[in-house]
Design a protein around this motif. Structure first.
Motif, PDB file in Angstrom:
ATOM      1  N   MET A  40      29.345  89.726   9.062  1.00  0.00           N
ATOM      2  CA  MET A  40      29.288  88.285   8.822  1.00  0.00           C
ATOM      3  C   MET A  40      28.483  87.568   9.896  1.00  0.00           C
ATOM      4  O   MET A  40      28.519  86.338   9.977  1.00  0.00           O
ATOM      5  N   GLY A  41      27.806  88.319  10.749  1.00  0.00           N
ATOM      6  CA  GLY A  41      26.920  87.705  11.722  1.00  0.00           C
ATOM      7  C   GLY A  41      27.501  87.463  13.093  1.00  0.00           C
ATOM      8  O   GLY A  41      26.811  86.937  13.973  1.00  0.00           O
ATOM      9  N   LEU A  42      28.769  87.815  13.332  1.00  0.00           N
ATOM     10  CA  LEU A  42      29.365  87.644  14.653  1.00  0.00           C
ATOM     11  C   LEU A  42      29.112  88.901  15.482  1.00  0.00           C
ATOM     12  O   LEU A  42      29.700  89.954  15.231  1.00  0.00           O
ATOM     13  N   VAL A  43      28.242  88.769  16.471  1.00  0.00           N
ATOM     14  CA  VAL A  43      27.844  89.916  17.284  1.00  0.00           C
ATOM     15  C   VAL A  43      28.115  89.607  18.751  1.00  0.00           C
ATOM     16  O   VAL A  43      27.831  88.499  19.226  1.00  0.00           O
ATOM     17  N   ASN A  44      28.654  90.578  19.475  1.00  0.00           N
ATOM     18  CA  ASN A  44      28.974  90.427  20.892  1.00  0.00           C
ATOM     19  C   ASN A  44      28.158  91.399  21.733  1.00  0.00           C
ATOM     20  O   ASN A  44      27.508  92.300  21.202  1.00  0.00           O
ATOM     21  N   ALA A  88      27.848  86.666   2.964  1.00  0.00           N
ATOM     22  CA  ALA A  88      26.463  86.179   2.948  1.00  0.00           C
ATOM     23  C   ALA A  88      26.382  84.724   3.400  1.00  0.00           C
ATOM     24  O   ALA A  88      25.469  84.336   4.154  1.00  0.00           O
ATOM     25  N   ILE A  89      27.340  83.907   2.974  1.00  0.00           N
ATOM     26  CA  ILE A  89      27.359  82.497   3.365  1.00  0.00           C
ATOM     27  C   ILE A  89      27.652  82.354   4.852  1.00  0.00           C
ATOM     28  O   ILE A  89      27.056  81.516   5.560  1.00  0.00           O
ATOM     29  N   ARG A  90      28.561  83.161   5.353  1.00  0.00           N
ATOM     30  CA  ARG A  90      28.985  83.037   6.753  1.00  0.00           C
ATOM     31  C   ARG A  90      27.965  83.602   7.730  1.00  0.00           C
ATOM     32  O   ARG A  90      27.964  83.217   8.908  1.00  0.00           O
ATOM     33  N   PHE A  91      27.120  84.498   7.279  1.00  0.00           N
ATOM     34  CA  PHE A  91      26.222  85.209   8.189  1.00  0.00           C
ATOM     35  C   PHE A  91      25.377  84.256   9.052  1.00  0.00           C
ATOM     36  O   PHE A  91      25.401  84.363  10.287  1.00  0.00           O
ATOM     37  N   PRO A  92      24.611  83.324   8.477  1.00  0.00           N
ATOM     38  CA  PRO A  92      23.782  82.460   9.334  1.00  0.00           C
ATOM     39  C   PRO A  92      24.601  81.574  10.266  1.00  0.00           C
ATOM     40  O   PRO A  92      24.208  81.324  11.413  1.00  0.00           O
ATOM     41  N   VAL A  93      25.752  81.094   9.782  1.00  0.00           N
ATOM     42  CA  VAL A  93      26.617  80.262  10.623  1.00  0.00           C
ATOM     43  C   VAL A  93      27.077  81.051  11.845  1.00  0.00           C
ATOM     44  O   VAL A  93      27.042  80.566  12.992  1.00  0.00           O
ATOM     45  N   ASN A  94      27.500  82.286  11.623  1.00  0.00           N
ATOM     46  CA  ASN A  94      28.039  83.093  12.711  1.00  0.00           C
ATOM     47  C   ASN A  94      26.962  83.620  13.652  1.00  0.00           C
ATOM     48  O   ASN A  94      27.233  83.870  14.823  1.00  0.00           O
ATOM     49  N   VAL A  95      25.755  83.788  13.152  1.00  0.00           N
ATOM     50  CA  VAL A  95      24.657  84.164  14.053  1.00  0.00           C
ATOM     51  C   VAL A  95      24.448  83.061  15.092  1.00  0.00           C
ATOM     52  O   VAL A  95      24.303  83.326  16.292  1.00  0.00           O
ATOM     53  N   VAL A  96      24.453  81.812  14.630  1.00  0.00           N
ATOM     54  CA  VAL A  96      24.313  80.674  15.557  1.00  0.00           C
ATOM     55  C   VAL A  96      25.477  80.654  16.540  1.00  0.00           C
ATOM     56  O   VAL A  96      25.292  80.434  17.742  1.00  0.00           O
ATOM     57  N   GLY A 136      30.112  79.213  26.878  1.00  0.00           N
ATOM     58  CA  GLY A 136      30.154  79.362  25.429  1.00  0.00           C
ATOM     59  C   GLY A 136      31.300  80.214  24.932  1.00  0.00           C
ATOM     60  O   GLY A 136      31.905  79.902  23.898  1.00  0.00           O
ATOM     61  N   ARG A 137      31.605  81.278  25.658  1.00  0.00           N
ATOM     62  CA  ARG A 137      32.686  82.162  25.215  1.00  0.00           C
ATOM     63  C   ARG A 137      34.023  81.436  25.234  1.00  0.00           C
ATOM     64  O   ARG A 137      34.845  81.594  24.313  1.00  0.00           O
ATOM     65  N   GLU A 138      34.256  80.650  26.265  1.00  0.00           N
ATOM     66  CA  GLU A 138      35.514  79.910  26.363  1.00  0.00           C
ATOM     67  C   GLU A 138      35.638  78.906  25.217  1.00  0.00           C
ATOM     68  O   GLU A 138      36.704  78.765  24.611  1.00  0.00           O
ATOM     69  N   ARG A 139      34.531  78.201  24.921  1.00  0.00           N
ATOM     70  CA  ARG A 139      34.572  77.238  23.810  1.00  0.00           C
ATOM     71  C   ARG A 139      34.786  77.949  22.480  1.00  0.00           C
ATOM     72  O   ARG A 139      35.542  77.476  21.616  1.00  0.00           O
ATOM     73  N   ALA A 140      34.131  79.102  22.307  1.00  0.00           N
ATOM     74  CA  ALA A 140      34.298  79.861  21.068  1.00  0.00           C
ATOM     75  C   ALA A 140      35.731  80.351  20.910  1.00  0.00           C
ATOM     76  O   ALA A 140      36.281  80.379  19.802  1.00  0.00           O
ATOM     77  N   ALA A 141      36.359  80.735  22.037  1.00  0.00           N
ATOM     78  CA  ALA A 141      37.734  81.226  21.981  1.00  0.00           C
ATOM     79  C   ALA A 141      38.705  80.122  21.592  1.00  0.00           C
ATOM     80  O   ALA A 141      39.648  80.338  20.813  1.00  0.00           O
ATOM     81  N   VAL A 142      38.473  78.906  22.114  1.00  0.00           N
ATOM     82  CA  VAL A 142      39.343  77.772  21.769  1.00  0.00           C
ATOM     83  C   VAL A 142      39.203  77.433  20.281  1.00  0.00           C
ATOM     84  O   VAL A 142      40.197  77.252  19.566  1.00  0.00           O
ATOM     85  N   ARG A 143      37.963  77.359  19.809  1.00  0.00           N
ATOM     86  CA  ARG A 143      37.732  77.061  18.391  1.00  0.00           C
ATOM     87  C   ARG A 143      38.305  78.165  17.502  1.00  0.00           C
ATOM     88  O   ARG A 143      38.939  77.894  16.474  1.00  0.00           O
ATOM     89  N   GLY A 144      38.086  79.410  17.913  1.00  0.00           N
ATOM     90  CA  GLY A 144      38.549  80.535  17.107  1.00  0.00           C
ATOM     91  C   GLY A 144      40.056  80.591  16.984  1.00  0.00           C
ATOM     92  O   GLY A 144      40.592  80.840  15.893  1.00  0.00           O
ATOM     93  N   MET A 145      40.774  80.335  18.082  1.00  0.00           N
ATOM     94  CA  MET A 145      42.232  80.343  18.008  1.00  0.00           C
ATOM     95  C   MET A 145      42.738  79.223  17.114  1.00  0.00           C
ATOM     96  O   MET A 145      43.700  79.411  16.349  1.00  0.00           O
ATOM     97  N   ALA A 146      42.100  78.069  17.153  1.00  0.00           N
ATOM     98  CA  ALA A 146      42.499  76.963  16.269  1.00  0.00           C
ATOM     99  C   ALA A 146      42.323  77.357  14.806  1.00  0.00           C
ATOM    100  O   ALA A 146      43.177  77.054  13.954  1.00  0.00           O
ATOM    101  N   GLU A 147      41.233  78.067  14.503  1.00  0.00           N
ATOM    102  CA  GLU A 147      41.016  78.539  13.130  1.00  0.00           C
ATOM    103  C   GLU A 147      42.078  79.544  12.725  1.00  0.00           C
ATOM    104  O   GLU A 147      42.570  79.519  11.584  1.00  0.00           O
TER     105      GLU A 147
END
Length: 425
Positions: free
Chosen positions: A258-262, A371-379, A389-400
């Motif tokens: 889905m485009g989420l790469v670490n 397919a829909i999520r791929f471009p969003v998650n690449v960004v 960025g990682r800290e912000r992503a972790a906060v958003r991700g836990m909320a989701e």
């Protein structure tokens, strides 16, 4: 975290007749196949990319032998708790869990021995690496939980041997939705900031799961319809290893589609968190990963030994695929439930492939959601590598993740509740 419909509703899954059984070595349950099974196309492709090989004869035999091995420290503890009486022993366990064994005056020897072992942190534990892995896993957000649900748990119903325990524990009487919610509660506790520190929320949840596993193992093994020659020991080492890496490692792998790469080091941090969690859970050293590639090796090898679908596969997978039709959407619930069902089937189809969908008894849905999520998650992946960025992503991700829990169950999930008939809690 298991299920047991009434006897009349439970599918008849007696072991095959002797003439139909696959010949196996003495002492190895007949559920163990004579050779490596067919595994989902996605996992097979990952194995090829990483240069992983099928388990050789010696390892394959070892995977069969470990179907009869449980968790001796936890099993000894539960035996003592039943002898002493749960009304007396369970509060002592909870006090030691929350405040440490030193808080229990004159602690009984079995309790003291168990907690002295788990409170002695192995020298290899790297707290910074665990916290990094937890942030990466929180960053997976709702998509990470979707992989855990739609691929690891739903695809895991192809492991018919594990289903036999699941069908005898009472969890599915409350539905697969409740079972996944409890598993998610445990996983989110584990990846909470500082969750795996001594007496942390993830530490406590993992040891409660370990206790529940031992209680279920003791209860199911004593049932008159449990055939140990066919099924081995309930919640054994091979099953636990597959469940561990499926729950904690598969999401970080699956979201790549889905485009989420670490970064490589971040994947290894996820593996280190998994290693320590598995150690707390009572998984043997053989199955505790030293790297992300090693974690995938464990998943790859155990899948070749466990992927033996039977009639229980569809019995469990089809109702789970329909769970979204009951979810708690506040606006346009009817429409959103139908979209959610198709969305989650599209994820399962994308990761497991058409053959697995046929085995599960589910329709193949084109992978439109990945397919829909791929471009969003690449960004998002790029943004996560920027300073902070990682800290912000972790906060958003836990909320989701918490919002997804609310949609599934209105946020209510207590670890072990689905097996309350066995655990009493």
């Amino acid at each position: 975290m298991t299920i047991s419909p009434t006897a009349s509703a439970m599918p008849r899954t007696a072991p095959p007749s002797p003439s139909a059984q696959i010949p196996v070595a003495p002492g190895i349950p007949s559920r163990h196949p004579s050779g490596p099974c067919k595994i989902p196309a996605g996992l097979r492709a990952v194995g090829l990319l990483l240069g992983l090989r099928k388990p050789d004869r010696e390892l394959f035999r070892r995977l069969g032998e470990l179907l009869t091995v449980g968790d001796e420290p936890a099993d000894r503890l539960v035996e003592w708790m039943h002898t002493a009486g749960m009304a007396q022993a369970r509060p002592l366990f909870e006090r030691a869990l929350v405040d440490g064994i030193a808080s229990v005056d004159d602690a009984p020897a079995p309790l003291r021995e168990f907690f002295s072992e788990v409170e002695t942190v192995p020298e290899w534990v790297d707290r910074d690496l665990i916290e990094q892995g937890a942030r990466v896993m929180r960053s997976g957000g709702a998509d990470g939980l979707y992989i855990a649900r739609d691929v690891a748990l739903l695809g895991g119903y192809q492991f018919a041997g594990f289903n036999q325990t699941l069908l005898r524990t009472g969890a599915l009487e409350k539905g697969s939705n409740a079972r996944f919610a409890e598993t998610t509660r445990w996983a989110t506790d584990v990846i909470t900031e500082n969750g795996l520190l001594p007496q942390g929320v993830g530490y406590q949840s993992t040891l409660r799961v370990r206790l529940i596993h031992a209680m279920v193992r003791r209860h199911v093994a004593a049932l008159p319809d449990w055939d140990s020659d066919a099924w081995g020991l309930p919640i054994n080492q091979t099953d636990m290893a597959a469940t561990l890496v499926g729950a904690l490692v598969s999401p970080s792998l699956g979201v790549v589609t889905m485009g989420l790469v670490n970064r490589p080091g971040e994947y290894d941090a996820v593996a280190h968190l998994t290693r320590y969690t598995g150690w707390l859970l009572g998984v043997q050293e053989d199955f505790l990963p030293n790297s992300f590639r090693d974690a995938l090796r464990v998943l790859y090898h155990t899948s070749y030994a466990l992927s033996t679908p039977d009639e229980t596969t569809r019995h469990l997978s089809v109702p789970m695929a329909d769970d979204p039709l009951q979810w708690n959407y506040s606006r346009f619930p009817g429409l959103r439930r139908k979209i959610a069902r198709a969305q989650h089937l599209s994820i399962t189809s994308a990761l497991l492939g058409p053959a697995a969908m046929r085995t599960l008894g589910l329709p193949f849905v084109p992978p439109w959601y990945p397919a829909i999520r791929f471009p969003v998650n690449v960004v998002r992946s790029i943004a996560a590598q920027r300073p902070g960025g990682r800290e912000r992503a972790a906060v958003r991700g836990m909320a989701e993740q918490l919002e997804f829990m609310r949609i599934m169950t209105r946020g209510e999930a207590t670890i072990g509740h689905s097996a309350k008939g066995i655990t009493g809690h």
